[in-house]
Write a protein that holds these residues in place. Sequence first.
Motif, PDB file in Angstrom:
ATOM      1  N   ASN A   1      38.242  39.920  39.671  1.00 23.33           N
ATOM      2  CA  ASN A   1      37.120  39.220  40.302  1.00 23.33           C
ATOM      3  C   ASN A   1      37.045  37.832  39.658  1.00 23.33           C
ATOM      4  O   ASN A   1      37.914  37.479  38.848  1.00 23.33           O
ATOM      5  N   ALA A   2      36.016  37.097  39.998  1.00 23.84           N
ATOM      6  CA  ALA A   2      35.955  35.702  39.552  1.00 23.84           C
ATOM      7  C   ALA A   2      36.018  35.568  38.022  1.00 23.84           C
ATOM      8  O   ALA A   2      36.448  34.537  37.511  1.00 23.84           O
ATOM      9  N   ARG A   3      35.608  36.616  37.328  1.00 22.29           N
ATOM     10  CA  ARG A   3      35.533  36.475  35.869  1.00 22.29           C
ATOM     11  C   ARG A   3      36.491  37.372  35.101  1.00 22.29           C
ATOM     12  O   ARG A   3      36.611  37.238  33.882  1.00 22.29           O
TER      13      ARG A   3
ATOM     14  N   MET B   1      44.837  46.580  31.641  1.00 16.96           N
ATOM     15  CA  MET B   1      43.804  46.502  30.598  1.00 16.96           C
ATOM     16  C   MET B   1      43.097  45.142  30.674  1.00 16.96           C
ATOM     17  O   MET B   1      43.648  44.168  31.176  1.00 16.96           O
ATOM     18  N   ARG B   2      41.859  45.098  30.155  1.00 17.46           N
ATOM     19  CA  ARG B   2      41.110  43.841  30.106  1.00 17.46           C
ATOM     20  C   ARG B   2      41.594  42.988  28.936  1.00 17.46           C
ATOM     21  O   ARG B   2      42.270  43.481  28.026  1.00 17.46           O
ATOM     22  N   ILE B   3      41.182  41.733  28.937  1.00 18.31           N
ATOM     23  CA  ILE B   3      41.626  40.803  27.897  1.00 18.31           C
ATOM     24  C   ILE B   3      41.188  41.288  26.506  1.00 18.31           C
ATOM     25  O   ILE B   3      41.896  41.078  25.509  1.00 18.31           O
ATOM     26  N   SER B   4      40.032  41.963  26.427  1.00 18.88           N
ATOM     27  CA  SER B   4      39.544  42.435  25.123  1.00 18.88           C
ATOM     28  C   SER B   4      40.493  43.485  24.529  1.00 18.88           C
ATOM     29  O   SER B   4      40.777  43.476  23.334  1.00 18.88           O
ATOM     30  N   GLU B   5      40.999  44.381  25.402  1.00 18.65           N
ATOM     31  CA  GLU B   5      41.924  45.405  24.920  1.00 18.65           C
ATOM     32  C   GLU B   5      43.281  44.769  24.559  1.00 18.65           C
ATOM     33  O   GLU B   5      43.912  45.122  23.553  1.00 18.65           O
TER      34      GLU B   5
END
Lengths: 220, 220
Positions: free
Chosen positions: B33-35, B1-5
């Motif tokens: 990726n880079a971000r 999962m992404r940081i937002s989740e």
Amino acid sequence: MRISELSERSGVPVATVKYYLREGLLEPGEVLNARESSYGEGHLSQLRLIRGLVHVLGASISQVRQILSIIDTPDQSPLEAMGKATSSLPAIGESGDSAAADESQRAAHLLERLGYRFDPASPTVAQLGSALALADDVGIRIDDDHITVYGEAARRIAQADFARVPWADPRAATTFAVLGTALYEPVLLAMRRLAHYEIGLELEADATEITDNDTTTGAP
Amino acid sequence: MRISELSERSGVPVATVKYYLREGLLEPGEVLNARESSYGEGHLSQLRLIRGLVHVLGASISQVRQILSIIDTPDQSPLEAMGKATSSLPAIGESGDSAAADESQRAAHLLERLGYRFDPASPTVAQLGSALALADDVGIRIDDDHITVYGEAARRIAQADFARVPWADPRAATTFAVLGTALYEPVLLAMRRLAHYEIGLELEADATEITDNDTTTGAP
């Protein structure tokens, strides 16, 4: 006594005593001259009470004011005073979070299931709800049997507390009720941590014994 | 999962998650990726654990770091971990005061008298000493019989706590031991306040009954 002696005997710095006087938490002393007043044993005991509320309970000045006014209300039963004071005490736990409505409700359901009589609007129910929710969040849910053990132990303690209320003197009874509710809390927590340590020692001794038996008899 | 989740599911704001990552309390995610990075269930449970330590226990970042490193130490018994973690937990009570040596000693004498086995250097003994001294100061001394009731109740609770340690999984057992020591404390305090309320109701009912009898029979 002079303010310096009052400070020394109460352990409260002179500047703080003056602050409590300005805030009206402490009655003015008897004026001796333009620069000095004299204070009595009543001032000393009031100051110790304030110190206890601030240092042990972490009460704010406005909470101290509220609790003192509860103690000083005439014609009330110590039971009434105790109920009012508990609502004025700093919340259990150091979190600044307020409990969500569903957390309070969950605590209320639990208490109903366990046969408790309680005030659903009490901040204690909300605090219980928060604590249960946080235990869930970090994966150490407390089941009904477990909390029943807590509830029964708490009841035995509360009975011992009530047995010591000095009912004959209403002001003393109220002070005891208000302070005892909160001042004995760290005692209870310390006793539980000490019990954990003791039981840990016993379990370790048992484990060593089993290991010792293993090496001599090969028993599982 | 992404940081937002991760943030949404843990209830920890994204900025705070990033702070924990920088502080090394949370392992970096898998770099996409880079971000962007991707995080797993392990990150989520670690984050909930940190949230519990900070919000419920009021642990500082350095205390959280210490407790996490205790939990993550391999080849230790949960009992060892528990002992170490209890010393790292924030002190009982909200006072910033440290106990005077004579207060610790008084608590140690009391525990000896009551037949406890304890570590005299434990911060819990010092905290018990402070709490007893403050109760004395404000005029509500706790006598030996009273504290014996607290001790016995605490022991029953501690036994119920230990019965629930998941011994088969050392990391889970350690987490339970560390968090349970502290997370269940507000539960215990809430149960005691609720018991006070219940017993208060019973006493009031008794008092009303006596008054009612008075008016009809004139009995004292």
